[in-house]
Design a protein around this motif. Structure first.
Motif, PDB file in Angstrom:
ATOM      1  N   GLU A  52      40.272 111.715  45.520  1.00 31.92           N
ATOM      2  CA  GLU A  52      39.248 112.750  45.574  1.00 31.92           C
ATOM      3  C   GLU A  52      39.743 113.820  46.542  1.00 31.92           C
ATOM      4  O   GLU A  52      40.090 113.522  47.688  1.00 31.92           O
TER       5      GLU A  52
ATOM      6  N   ILE B 198      38.523 115.468  41.248  1.00 37.29           N
ATOM      7  CA  ILE B 198      39.006 114.092  41.186  1.00 37.29           C
ATOM      8  C   ILE B 198      40.235 114.093  40.296  1.00 37.29           C
ATOM      9  O   ILE B 198      40.206 114.634  39.183  1.00 37.29           O
TER      10      ILE B 198
ATOM     11  N   GLY C  63      33.856 116.249  47.730  1.00 36.65           N
ATOM     12  CA  GLY C  63      33.915 114.821  47.458  1.00 36.65           C
ATOM     13  C   GLY C  63      34.201 114.011  48.712  1.00 36.65           C
ATOM     14  O   GLY C  63      34.862 114.476  49.636  1.00 36.65           O
TER      15      GLY C  63
ATOM     16  N   VAL D 231      35.807 107.822  46.106  1.00 33.15           N
ATOM     17  CA  VAL D 231      36.142 107.586  44.710  1.00 33.15           C
ATOM     18  C   VAL D 231      36.453 106.108  44.535  1.00 33.15           C
ATOM     19  O   VAL D 231      36.964 105.451  45.452  1.00 33.15           O
TER      20      VAL D 231
ATOM     21  N   SER E 198      32.369 108.628  41.526  1.00 33.56           N
ATOM     22  CA  SER E 198      32.543 109.548  42.651  1.00 33.56           C
ATOM     23  C   SER E 198      31.233 109.747  43.400  1.00 33.56           C
ATOM     24  O   SER E 198      30.144 109.622  42.834  1.00 33.56           O
TER      25      SER E 198
END
Length: 455
Positions: A111, A121, A145, A148, A163
Motif C-alpha cells: 500500500e 495498492i 492507505g 493491506v 485495504s
C-alpha cells in the motif's frame, strides 16, 4: 497429660489461590534474545515482513518507506544483498507477501501513499530468483492507505486483497481472478473513521473468512461476517472500544480452538478479546500498557505450544509478553529500546526458533533479534523429527523417534492452519505457497519443530 489441639479449619479458597499462583508462576520460564543485529541502516522504515523471495528455502526480509528493499538471507541470518524496488516516488505504508498470480512464487503486495489523492495498492510479480516486475496497480481509489492484507475471501482458491485507508475511512476488498488481475473496489465500510487496520479470519467457525477492521479515530474495533463465503459481508459488529487503534490480528491465545483478536493502540495498550467460537467476544484483556503502541504480533517464542506476544511502540520499545497457555501474560519484558516501529517474526537462522524482526522510522534501519532459547533448564524436551518431501506440493510424511500424539502447522504470522491427531501423513495441498512451521507433540510429551515449504 497433654492437650491435643484441634487443627484450625483450612481456608480452601486460600489454598486454591496459593496453588494457582504457584502454577501460574511456574508456567513462565525465561528465554532470552540477542542484542540488536542491524541488517541495514540507510533510510527510514515503517514496515517489515519476511518470506522466501528467491526460492532457496530460507526467510528473506523486506522493509521500506521511501523505497522497498529486500535483503537476501544465506539461511544462517547473514544478509548478502540489499535489493531495491522503486516505488515511483510514493511512500510505503504496508507490506504483505503471498502468491498473487498462482505461479508458486511469492509476490509482494504494498500500500503506497503519494499525497492526498495519489495513493494506490500495487503488487510486484516475482519473476524468479528474487527478481521482481514493475508495479501492477490494483486500485488508486483510496486516500492515505495504512494497511493491506490478502486472503481467499470468496472461496475460489486465490488470494484476494483487502485495504484500510485513513482519510476516506474505507475498508474494501478486491477480487482476484487467479492470475493477478483484480476487479473493481468492493466497499465493506466507508464510515470507519481513520481506517487503520484490516485482517481476515474465520471468527464464527462457519469455514468462511470474516473481516476484522477498525480506525485510529473510530474509537472501536469491529468485525464483518462473510455471509455466503463469496465475499458478501454483513453490517458492522462492534467488538470493543479502542483508543487510536493501529493494527489488529487474530490467533488462538487461550488454547480453546477459536480465533481471538489482539491489537496495538497508540492510546497506550496492547490487548486481546476472547472469542467464544461463534463470533461473540468477551471483555477487554490488557496484555500490557505500552505508551504509543504501534504494532503487535503473536508467536510461540518459547516453544511451549502457546502464542506469546511481541510489540513495538513510538517510544522505541520492543517488548514481549509470555503466555502461560490460558491467555494470561507474564511481565512486560523490554528486549530493546532502539526506535522500533514495526515488528514481524520468522526463523531467520534456521535453528527452529522464532526470531524477531523490526523496522525503525527514526533510527533509519531494519534489524533482527535472535531467539537464544531458555536461560535455565525449563526448555521442553526435543524429539528427533524429520519431514519429507520438503519442499512439497501436496503431502508431507513425518518420521519421529516417538509416536505422534498431535501435529500442528502454523503460518508465518503464528496462525494455526491445521491440527491432526495420531497422523504421520499430512495433506497441505490446499495451503498457499510459502513457509510454514510444523510442531509435533509425542505421546510422552516431547516436542519437535520443523520448517516446511509449500510450493
Amino acid at each position: 497429660m497433654y492437650d491435643i489441639l484441634k487443627p484450625k479449619a483450612v481456608n480452601k479458597n486460600l489454598l486454591i489461590s496459593i496453588l494457582f499462583c504457584i502454577i501460574f508462576q511456574n508456567g513462565f520460564s525465561q528465554i532470552s534474545f540477542s542484542t540488536e543485529k542491524i541488517i541495514s541502516q540507510s533510510s527510514a522504515k515503517v514496515h517489515v515482513h519476511s518470506g522466501d523471495l528467491d526460492g532457496d528455502g530460507d526467510e528473506d526480509i523486506l522493509a521500506g518507506y521511501g523505497n522497498l528493499e529486500w535483503y537476501e538471507n544465506d539461511g544462517s541470518g547473514n544478509f548478502l544483498n540489499n535489493n531495491t524496488i522503486s516505488l515511483g516516488g510514493k511512500s510505503l505504508q504496508s507490506i504483505y507477501v503471498t502468491d498473487i498470480n498462482g505461479d508458486s512464487k511469492l509476490d509482494i503486495l504494498c500500500e503506497l501513499n503519494g499525497g492526498a489523492n495519489n495513493s494506490e495498492i500495487v503488487w510486484f510479480k516475482n519473476e524468479g530468483n528474487g527478481s521482481f516486475s514493475a508495479k501492477n496497480v490494483i486500485t488508486n481509489q483510496i486516500i492515505s492507505g495504512h494497511c493491506v492484507f490478502a486472503a481467499d475471501l470468496d472461496g475460489d482458491g486465490d488470494q484476494d486483497v483487502m485495504s484500510a485507508s485513513v482519510i476516506d475511512d474505507k475498508i474494501a476488498w478486491y477480487e482476484n481472478n487467479g492470475n493477478g488481475n483484480f476487479g473493481s473496489q468492493k466497499i465493506i465500510s466507508s464510515t470507519t473513521d481513520g481506517a487503520s487496520t484490516v485482517y481476515a479470519s474465520d471468527l464464527d467457525g462457519d469455514g468462511y473468512l470474516d473481516i476484522i477492521a477498525g480506525g485510529a479515530w473510530d474509537g472501536k474495533l469491529s468485525w464483518y461476517k462473510n455471509m455466503d463465503g463469496k465475499g458478501t459481508f454483513s453490517s458492522e459488529k462492534e467488538i470493543t472500544s479502542v483508543n487510536q487503534l493501529q493494527f489488529a490480528y487474530t490467533a488462538d491465545l487461550d488454547g480453546d480452538g477459536d480465533q481471538d483478536i489482539y491489537f496495538a493502540a497508540l492510546g497506550g495498550t496492547v490487548a486481546w478479546v476472547k472469542n467464544d467460537g461463534d463470533g461473540n467476544f468477551g471483555l477487554l484483556n490488557i496484555i500490557g500498557y505500552e505508551s504509543k503502541a504501534t504494532d503487535v504480533l503473536a508467536q510461540d517464542f518459547d516453544n511451549d505450544g502457546d502464542l506469546d506476544i511481541v510489540s513495538t511502540s513510538d517510544n522505541g520499545n520492543l517488548s514481549w509478553f509470555q503466555n502461560n497457555g490460558f491467555g494470561e501474560f507474564g511481565e512486560h519484558i523490554i528486549i530493546s529500546n532502539t526506535n522500533n516501529r514495526s515488528v514481524y517474526s520468522a526463523d531467520i537462522n534456521g535453528d527452529g526458533k522464532f526470531d524477531i524482526l523490526t523496522a525503525s522510522f527514526y533510527g533509519n534501519k531494519v534489524s533482527w533479534y535472535e531467539n537464544l532459547g531458555f536461560l535455565g533448564i525449563h526448555e521442553p524436551n526435543s524429539l528427533s523429527l524429520s519431514v519429507y518431501p520438503n519442499p512439497t506440493e501436496d503431502f508431507i510424511n513425518i518420521i519421529s523417534n516417538e509416536k505422534i500424539k498431535n501435529v500442528e502447522i502454523f503460518n508465518s504470522i503464528g496462525q494455526k492452519v491445521l491440527q491432526k491427531n495420531n497422523s504421520n501423513r499430512i495433506d497441505i495441498s490446499n495451503f498457499a505457497n510459502g513457509i510454514y512451521y510444523l510442531r509435533m507433540i509425542g505421546v510422552d510429551g516431547n516436542v519437535g519443530n520443523k520448517k516446511i515449504i509449500k510450493k
